[in-house]
Design an enzyme around this catalytic site. Structure first.
Site, mmCIF file in Angstrom:
data_model
loop_
_atom_site.group_PDB
_atom_site.id
_atom_site.type_symbol
_atom_site.label_atom_id
_atom_site.label_comp_id
_atom_site.label_asym_id
_atom_site.label_seq_id
_atom_site.Cartn_x
_atom_site.Cartn_y
_atom_site.Cartn_z
ATOM 1 N N SER A 67 0.814 -1.223 0.000
ATOM 2 C CA SER A 67 0.000 0.000 0.000
ATOM 3 C C SER A 67 0.844 1.269 0.000
ATOM 4 O O SER A 67 0.330 2.352 -0.279
ATOM 5 C CB SER A 67 -0.912 0.029 1.235
ATOM 6 O OG SER A 67 -1.757 -1.083 1.256
ATOM 7 N N CYS A 104 -3.984 1.804 -9.536
ATOM 8 C CA CYS A 104 -4.218 1.870 -8.093
ATOM 9 C C CYS A 104 -5.454 2.726 -7.880
ATOM 10 O O CYS A 104 -5.423 3.944 -8.079
ATOM 11 C CB CYS A 104 -3.036 2.463 -7.343
ATOM 12 S SG CYS A 104 -3.373 2.679 -5.565
ATOM 13 N N MET A 318 -7.998 -2.645 -1.681
ATOM 14 C CA MET A 318 -7.508 -1.897 -2.812
ATOM 15 C C MET A 318 -8.697 -1.264 -3.539
ATOM 16 O O MET A 318 -9.743 -1.894 -3.683
ATOM 17 C CB MET A 318 -6.747 -2.806 -3.782
ATOM 18 C CG MET A 318 -5.609 -3.582 -3.135
ATOM 19 S SD MET A 318 -6.148 -5.059 -2.228
ATOM 20 C CE MET A 318 -6.389 -6.212 -3.575
#
Length: 396
Positions: A67, A104, A318
């Site tokens: 992350s 992302c 995510m």
């Protein structure tokens, strides 16, 4: 012996959703790194502090988790009707490579605000007070994303009272719309099936077969039932990440799913494609205590989801996987949809290790194929530090 001195490169360190990354304006990168290639990858690896055999990224900006080992490059868009081009690089912690195969979703929430603050969005599109609509071209997956960024007195509003599980402090809400989230040319289900019987080694599951939903939406994702792996769906990070056998088992499952999805041609290729696909396991609603100690009641969620990123169970979820969850939930018959109770669903609230998250998606059938126009979720973003990063001049 003389050594090449360090150089400095303008950069901004930002949180977006439950991730952190180093953001660059393409024009601020050294000339040789303004184009894809070994020099760019080497530069970003050095910025983040990889590869690090100690797994700490002490000598760089990375935070030693998937992350927080992330980079973003932005530029004025080359696409019609878009404001900014967004390129995402997932930096491996212990290996010398940058994975450019996916997006992302969490850092997407920070793209709009960085683009506005960096002058990459035409001033005529930014209200003095209100919400700026930033049209983002996601260059990795060639998709459009719309970010709704709050503006106060002509500047990005970062502070607020929006709370996001997995983030300690509240901030301003940023709504993000992932348009036409299926990867490729609408190939949402690469096998043509909502549920597949996936052949795996017997060390993954007894009998060597497991039911799976293989979907390309937001990011390629392999969904399986938690119970088929012997899990409840209420697991926190330590239950998985502290078990090397479990991690190896799930990586084997991920590789088999990637092969079935056509993302790789041999199982060995999975090791060089860590960012995609994701693997996640789902279960029906159940009560549990989140990683922060928050009590999550079964009535608080429609289903439970646990997902892995870069070989580890994610501490929250995510953003791109949340898009996959919302999309799969909206399509009757997928394992995600069935875990949420089945039927027609246009939004679900799912439980993850840090708490809960709501994601919406609207699905319809066109010519017998499932199509999702967009998936929507709310995130927040904040500048943590801005200025320059420094790297040795011969590092790239």
């Amino acid at each position: 012996m003389a050594h090449v001195p360090q150089i400095k490169i303008a950069a901004t360190y930002m949180r977006g959703g439950t991730s952190k990354g180093v953001f660059f304006n393409l024009e601020d990168l050294p000339d040789v790194a303004q184009v894809p290639g070994k020099a760019r990858d080497a530069l970003l690896l050095r910025v983040i502090g990889s590869p690090d055999p100690y797994g700490k990224q002490t000598d760089g900006m990375g935070g030693a988790t998937s992350s927080t080992s992330k980079t973003v490059i932005l530029s004025r868009s080359t696409q019609p009707e878009h404001d900014v081009d967004y390129l995402f690089g997932q930096v491996s912690i212990d290996k010398p490579f940058v994975d450019w195969s996916g997006n992302c979703g969490n850092l997407t929430a920070a793209v709009g605000s960085f683009a506005i603050s960096s002058g990459l969005v035409d001033a005529s599109r930014i209200p003095h007070n209100g919400v700026a609509v930033v049209r983002i071209w996601q260059a990795n997956i060639r998709k459009t994303i719309i970010a709704h960024v709050p503006i106060t007195d002509g500047a990005v509003q970062e502070t607020g009272d929006f709370e996001l599980d997995g983030v300690t402090f509240p901030a301003a809400e940023v709504q993000v719309e992932f348009m036409d989230p299926a990867d490729g040319e609408g190939a949402m289900f690469p096998t043509g099936n909502l549920v597949d019987e996936l052949e795996v080694p017997v060390e993954v599951v007894e009998g060597g077969m497991i039911r799976a939903t293989l979907i390309n939406a937001g990011i390629p994702t392999i969904f399986v039932n938690a119970a088929d792996l012997g899990y409840s769906g209420t697991e926190l990070q330590e239950a998985i990440n502290g078990d090397e056998r479990a991690l190896a088992r799930l990586e084997t499952l991920r590789a088999q799913g990637a092969l079935r999805m056509g993302l790789i041609s041999t199982l060995e290729e999975a090791a060089t494609r860590q960012h995609t696909p994701k693997v996640a396991f789902v279960a029906g609603p159940a009560a549990y205590v989140s990683s922060s100690g928050k009590q999550v009641k079964s009535d608080d969620v429609d289903l439970l989801v646990r997902a892995l990123s870069m070989g580890k169970l994610h501490h929250a979820m995510m953003g791109t996987a949340a898009v996959a969850i919302g999309t799969a939930a909206a399509i009757p018959g997928t394992l995600v949809n069935l875990a949420a109770g089945g039927g027609e669903l246009d939004a679900v609230r799912f439980g993850h290790p840090s708490g809960t998250l709501r994601v919406g998606a609207k699905a319809s059938q066109v010519g017998g194929d499932w199509v999702v126009q967009k998936a929507v979720m709310s995130r927040s973003a904040r500048v943590l530090m801005e200025g320059w990063v420094r790297v040795p001049g011969d590092a790239f």
